[in-house]
Design a protein around this motif. Structure first.
Motif, PDB file in Angstrom:
ATOM      1  N   GLY A   1       0.784  -1.225   0.000  1.00 59.72           N
ATOM      2  CA  GLY A   1       0.000   0.000   0.000  1.00 59.72           C
ATOM      3  C   GLY A   1       0.819   1.280   0.000  1.00 59.72           C
ATOM      4  N   SER A   2       2.135   1.170  -0.003  1.00 57.37           N
ATOM      5  CA  SER A   2       3.012   2.340   0.034  1.00 57.37           C
ATOM      6  C   SER A   2       3.769   2.478  -1.274  1.00 57.37           C
ATOM      7  N   CYS A   3       4.296   3.651  -1.484  1.00 60.35           N
ATOM      8  CA  CYS A   3       5.131   3.930  -2.645  1.00 60.35           C
ATOM      9  C   CYS A   3       6.579   3.634  -2.273  1.00 60.35           C
ATOM     10  N   VAL A   4       7.222   2.783  -3.049  1.00 60.10           N
ATOM     11  CA  VAL A   4       8.593   2.357  -2.769  1.00 60.10           C
ATOM     12  C   VAL A   4       9.444   2.570  -4.021  1.00 60.10           C
ATOM     13  N   LEU A   5      10.630   3.079  -3.829  1.00 56.29           N
ATOM     14  CA  LEU A   5      11.576   3.270  -4.917  1.00 56.29           C
ATOM     15  C   LEU A   5      12.499   2.060  -4.988  1.00 56.29           C
ATOM     16  N   VAL A   6      12.616   1.472  -6.181  1.00 54.11           N
ATOM     17  CA  VAL A   6      13.534   0.362  -6.413  1.00 54.11           C
ATOM     18  C   VAL A   6      14.431   0.755  -7.578  1.00 54.11           C
TER      19      VAL A   6
ATOM     20  N   ALA B   1      10.944  -6.835 -25.058  1.00 54.08           N
ATOM     21  CA  ALA B   1       9.832  -5.998 -25.522  1.00 54.08           C
ATOM     22  C   ALA B   1       9.601  -4.812 -24.580  1.00 54.08           C
ATOM     23  N   LEU B   2      10.119  -4.904 -23.365  1.00 57.92           N
ATOM     24  CA  LEU B   2       9.950  -3.833 -22.382  1.00 57.92           C
ATOM     25  C   LEU B   2      11.203  -2.966 -22.371  1.00 57.92           C
ATOM     26  N   GLY B   3      11.078  -1.727 -22.784  1.00 52.43           N
ATOM     27  CA  GLY B   3      12.218  -0.820 -22.788  1.00 52.43           C
ATOM     28  C   GLY B   3      12.691  -0.526 -21.375  1.00 52.43           C
ATOM     29  N   GLN B   4      13.983  -0.374 -21.229  1.00 52.87           N
ATOM     30  CA  GLN B   4      14.580  -0.011 -19.939  1.00 52.87           C
ATOM     31  C   GLN B   4      15.871   0.739 -20.203  1.00 52.87           C
ATOM     32  N   ASP B   5      15.740   2.021 -20.470  1.00 52.35           N
ATOM     33  CA  ASP B   5      16.917   2.852 -20.689  1.00 52.35           C
ATOM     34  C   ASP B   5      17.525   3.243 -19.352  1.00 52.35           C
ATOM     35  N   TYR B   6      18.744   3.761 -19.414  1.00 52.11           N
ATOM     36  CA  TYR B   6      19.394   4.249 -18.204  1.00 52.11           C
ATOM     37  C   TYR B   6      18.578   5.401 -17.622  1.00 52.11           C
ATOM     38  N   ALA B   7      18.432   5.426 -16.300  1.00 50.78           N
ATOM     39  CA  ALA B   7      17.745   6.493 -15.557  1.00 50.78           C
ATOM     40  C   ALA B   7      16.324   6.731 -16.054  1.00 50.78           C
ATOM     41  N   ALA B   8      15.664   5.670 -16.493  1.00 50.68           N
ATOM     42  CA  ALA B   8      14.276   5.778 -16.936  1.00 50.68           C
ATOM     43  C   ALA B   8      13.354   5.305 -15.818  1.00 50.68           C
ATOM     44  N   LEU B   9      12.180   5.877 -15.772  1.00 53.03           N
ATOM     45  CA  LEU B   9      11.205   5.567 -14.723  1.00 53.03           C
ATOM     46  C   LEU B   9      10.121   4.647 -15.273  1.00 53.03           C
ATOM     47  N   SER B  10       9.918   3.540 -14.582  1.00 53.44           N
ATOM     48  CA  SER B  10       8.800   2.644 -14.839  1.00 53.44           C
ATOM     49  C   SER B  10       8.057   2.495 -13.523  1.00 53.44           C
ATOM     50  N   VAL B  11       6.739   2.427 -13.586  1.00 49.48           N
ATOM     51  CA  VAL B  11       5.932   2.365 -12.367  1.00 49.48           C
ATOM     52  C   VAL B  11       4.989   1.173 -12.440  1.00 49.48           C
TER      53      VAL B  11
ATOM     54  N   LEU C   1       0.972  -1.883 -15.026  1.00 53.08           N
ATOM     55  CA  LEU C   1       2.063  -1.004 -15.430  1.00 53.08           C
ATOM     56  C   LEU C   1       1.484   0.381 -15.679  1.00 53.08           C
ATOM     57  N   GLN C   2       1.891   1.339 -14.863  1.00 48.63           N
ATOM     58  CA  GLN C   2       1.379   2.704 -14.971  1.00 48.63           C
ATOM     59  C   GLN C   2       2.257   3.585 -15.849  1.00 48.63           C
ATOM     60  N   LEU C   3       3.545   3.266 -15.917  1.00 47.71           N
ATOM     61  CA  LEU C   3       4.490   4.055 -16.701  1.00 47.71           C
ATOM     62  C   LEU C   3       5.638   3.142 -17.098  1.00 47.71           C
ATOM     63  N   LEU C   4       6.081   3.255 -18.346  1.00 53.37           N
ATOM     64  CA  LEU C   4       7.173   2.413 -18.828  1.00 53.37           C
ATOM     65  C   LEU C   4       8.270   3.251 -19.450  1.00 53.37           C
ATOM     66  N   ASN C   5       9.463   3.150 -18.892  1.00 59.98           N
ATOM     67  CA  ASN C   5      10.676   3.660 -19.518  1.00 59.98           C
ATOM     68  C   ASN C   5      10.619   5.158 -19.825  1.00 59.98           C
ATOM     69  N   HIS C   6      10.093   5.944 -18.908  1.00 60.25           N
ATOM     70  CA  HIS C   6      10.013   7.393 -19.124  1.00 60.25           C
ATOM     71  C   HIS C   6      11.333   8.040 -18.707  1.00 60.25           C
ATOM     72  N   ARG C   7      11.850   8.865 -19.576  1.00 67.50           N
ATOM     73  CA  ARG C   7      13.117   9.562 -19.287  1.00 67.50           C
ATOM     74  C   ARG C   7      12.858  11.049 -19.178  1.00 67.50           C
ATOM     75  N   GLU C   8      13.508  11.655 -18.212  1.00 67.98           N
ATOM     76  CA  GLU C   8      13.432  13.105 -18.020  1.00 67.98           C
ATOM     77  C   GLU C   8      14.453  13.787 -18.915  1.00 67.98           C
ATOM     78  N   PRO C   9      14.085  14.925 -19.473  1.00 62.79           N
ATOM     79  CA  PRO C   9      15.081  15.666 -20.262  1.00 62.79           C
ATOM     80  C   PRO C   9      16.168  16.248 -19.359  1.00 62.79           C
TER      81      PRO C   9
END
Length: 189
Positions: free
Chosen positions: A130-135, A159-169, A179-187
């Motif tokens: 029930g909590s938000c955890v960073l892995v 098939a699942l992208g996983q770039d460096y420093a990308a966020l997946s939720v 899966l709420q978010l896949l492989n999102h990268r910040e500029p």
């Protein structure tokens, strides 16, 4: 960096690069408002440093877990895809043809990594239900966890992208993981 020039790092314990530091800082700005109950990372230096950057605004320390490490890529560690293809074309083609069952020469198979990463993820999820955890982990171990959580066959891992420093939720709901978010990268700024 192209696929042919990116190095297979695996279990090599290399520091986070200056680009990695900048990418982690950009992701950290995005996550600054998150309410993390806890944080975990692989025990390798690059992920520990990434986690340190991400949790600094939250007053947390990430717990290092060796189970979250990347694939051990054995003799291929430190090499690029082009170098591997030149040195061992038969094994490289075997890997491309059957990622799900391939055993890295002198390293691990997908089932080896799944046998350590998935139970670690389940323990984290149970401990913080029930909590938000960073892995903070690696492309291979992250993909395996997502495949297991979503019921995707392991041979579809790439098939699942996983770039460096990308966020997946991943979020657990009444009917299982979503899966709420896949492989999102910040500029970078």
């Amino acid at each position: 960096m192209g696929a042919e020039t990116r190095r297979f790092i695996g279990h090599l314990d290399v520091p986070l690069s200056p680009t990695g530091e900048a990418e982690a800082a950009a992701l950290g700005r995005r996550l600054a408002g998150a309410k993390f109950a806890a944080a975990y990372s692989s025990d390798l230096a690059r992920t520990r440093r990434t986690a340190e950057i991400l949790v600094a605004p939250h007053g947390l320390e990430a717990v290092p877990l060796p189970e979250l490490r990347e694939f051990s890529m054995g003799r291929w560690e430190g090499l690029t895809a082009a170098e591997i293809r030149a040195l061992d074309p038969t094994a490289f083609e075997a890997w491309m043809a059957d990622v799900g069952r391939f055993q890295f020469p002198g390293g691990e198979s997908l089932s080896d990594v799944s046998a350590r990463a998935w139970p670690a993820f389940e323990r984290i999820a149970a401990r913080h239900s029930g909590s938000c955890v960073l892995v903070v982990a690696h492309g291979g171990s992250n993909r395996i966890v997502m495949c297991r959580a979503l019921g995707i066959p392991p041979e579809r891992i790439l098939a699942l992208g996983q770039d460096y420093a990308a966020l997946s939720v991943l979020e657990r709901g009444p009917s299982g993981w979503a899966l709420q978010l896949l492989n999102h990268r910040e500029p970078l700024l």
